[in-house]
Scaffold this active site. Structure first.
Site, mmCIF file in Angstrom:
data_model
loop_
_atom_site.group_PDB
_atom_site.id
_atom_site.type_symbol
_atom_site.label_atom_id
_atom_site.label_comp_id
_atom_site.label_asym_id
_atom_site.label_seq_id
_atom_site.Cartn_x
_atom_site.Cartn_y
_atom_site.Cartn_z
ATOM 1 N N HIS A 22 0.818 -1.207 0.000
ATOM 2 C CA HIS A 22 0.000 0.000 0.000
ATOM 3 C C HIS A 22 0.856 1.262 0.000
ATOM 4 C CE1 HIS A 22 -4.060 -1.827 0.878
ATOM 5 N NE2 HIS A 22 -3.240 -2.850 1.080
ATOM 6 N N ASP A 120 -5.888 5.826 1.390
ATOM 7 C CA ASP A 120 -5.843 4.440 0.953
ATOM 8 C C ASP A 120 -7.249 3.839 0.963
ATOM 9 O OD1 ASP A 120 -3.766 2.040 0.612
ATOM 10 O OD2 ASP A 120 -5.448 1.323 1.805
#
Length: 463
Positions: A22, A120
């Site tokens: 991520h 995210d």
């Protein structure tokens, strides 16, 4: 103050989640935005899950001093046996969720005032209410494919039907067999909860950025933006492939690769979160030896972004290690995959099909032998198969479902290394990827339009 100077002050903050998978696309996007005369701040959850994340962040901010780091000091974890996961990644993500209210004071403190926040995908459900209360545009960076985004958005509405049958003919826009096994279970689990909660909330975001490009996922992107997946979805913006950040330092891996013939090396890496059983690792080693190819293998023995402590002789076995010395290099430390895939000696990539890994293979025109292990990886392997980037032996299943023997692995390596059509096709896909991000390309145009929106919004606020 003139409009042009205001334009340059448009300020974008990015907030990644836990894990290298991520963090990596966020750093690449931050570098790209910084090159477009935007002030960029990265809000970094502190502490990180792994040492590799900490080291990567330190090196990044040293290399890009124009990008500001703002730590988000996470509250202590209060996990108990009933709520915690065995996966440190999920536990750390939960810790970020539980610290989300800290943004109420942190975000307004940034100067100049933010034009937008990019968060995210795993943080949508907890962070979107915060940004809505601050009247701050909140974009989601989806760090997988547009096809996986389709599942992410649809899952809460199809969950009952796909968990009650194993029928492959269900009317869904992807093969049922590509859905991660935890999402097919009838009982509750962390992955189901995570996708339901975040997938439902994404429609309320300002936009969804995806690290992909039109020529490989045009159908999925069109469905997402035309209401074919879910109604009232914000714009889905293809901005990829995000270019790797090249580290200029030389290391032993590049020195070894530099001594190998062009296109001769099989690169093997299953990412920072995938780990194989000792038995499968040894069969993979045997397969590499039997293939007769040169190879560079990054061994992962422990799960979830953790640094392995045991030596290679213990993990692989000293006898097999001795066999591999003739044609291969085997390491178990973190490596700069971006540089390795860009090396002229690499001929193919045996990969778990994490999306970052696939976009790096595409960027460098490297064929892929797909071996999905978990999560979104069969969705991504399906794209490899569909666009002709490589080979996907579907009968190998998910990681851990079966032990694939060394002779079969060797045959697949020989097949892909000897396939000139796939080599040429990978190079063609690479050229399409480069065109997408060049001036006037599909991804470049979408990003520039978005940046103009931010800059104009900033001018309107200032004026």
């Amino acid at each position: 103050m003139s409009g042009s100077s205001n334009h340059k002050l448009a300020h974008i903050a990015l907030l990644p989640s836990a894990g290298m998978g991520h963090l990596t696309p966020f750093l690449r996007l931050a570098s790209l935005l910084s090159s477009h005369n935007l002030k960029v701040t990265i809000i970094t959850p502190n502490p990180t899950v792994s040492l590799s994340e900490s080291q990567t962040l330190l090196h990044f901010f040293t290399s890009f001093p124009q990008i500001t780091q703002m730590p988000l000091h996470l509250l202590p974890s209060h996990n108990n046996q009933t709520t915690s996961s065995q996966d440190p990644f999920y536990n750390h993500m939960e810790r970020i969720h539980n610290s989300s209210h800290l943004l109420l004071s942190l975000l307004p403190s940034l100067s100049p005032p933010l034009s937008a926040l990019i968060t995210d995908m795993s943080l949508t459900s907890s962070f979107l209410p915060i940004t809505q209360s601050l009247n701050l545009p909140n974009y989601i960076l989806f760090s997988s494919s547009a096809q996986m985004l389709t599942l992410f958005l649809l899952y809460h509405s199809i969950m009952d039907s796909i968990t009650s049958t194993d029928d492959e003919s269900l009317q869904i826009p992807f093969p049922r067999s590509c859905i991660p096994p935890p999402l097919l279970e009838r009982t509750e689990n962390y992955l189901k909860t995570y996708i339901v909660e975040n997938g439902k909330q994404m429609a309320a975001s300002t936009g969804i950025l995806v690290n992909t490009f039109q020529s490989i996922e045009l159908s999925s992107l069109n469905k997402l933006n035309s209401g074919g997946v879910t109604a009232k979805l914000p714009p889905v913006i293809a901005i990829g492939p995000l270019a790797p950040l090249i580290d200029e330092k030389q290391n032993q891996e590049l020195t070894w690769l530099g001594s190998q013939p062009a296109g001769s090396v099989v690169y093997v890496n299953f990412g920072s979160r995938a780990a194989m059983s000792r038995e499968q690792l040894r069969e993979l080693g045997e397969g590499l030896v039997r293939s007769g190819s040169r190879f560079f293998w990054v061994v992962k023995d422990k799960k979830v972004d953790r640094e392995d402590e045991q030596g290679l002789d213990e993990i692989i076995g000293s006898e097999l290690m001795e066999k591999m010395k003739e044609n291969g290099m085997v390491v178990k430390n973190w490596v700069n995959q971006e540089e390795i895939l860009g090396h002229e000696s690499i001929g193919c990539f045996i990969s778990h099909c994490g999306w970052n890994s696939l976009t790096e293979a595409i960027w460098n025109g490297v064929r892929v032998l797909a071996w999905p292990q978990r999560g979104d990886q069969k969705m991504n392997a399906h794209i490899v198969d569909k666009i002709g980037l490589g080979i996907w032996p579907k009968k190998w299943g998910w990681g851990g479902e079966m032990v694939v023997n060394g002779s079969e692995i060797a045959e697949k390596i020989k097949e892909i290394m000897g396939n000139e059509v796939l080599r040429v096709e990978a190079l063609r896909i690479r050229e399409e990827a480069k065109r997408a991000v060049e001036l006037g390309g599909s991804s470049d145009k979408e990003l520039r339009d978005l940046i103009e929106t931010w800059k104009q919004a900033h001018v309107d606020v200032v004026v």
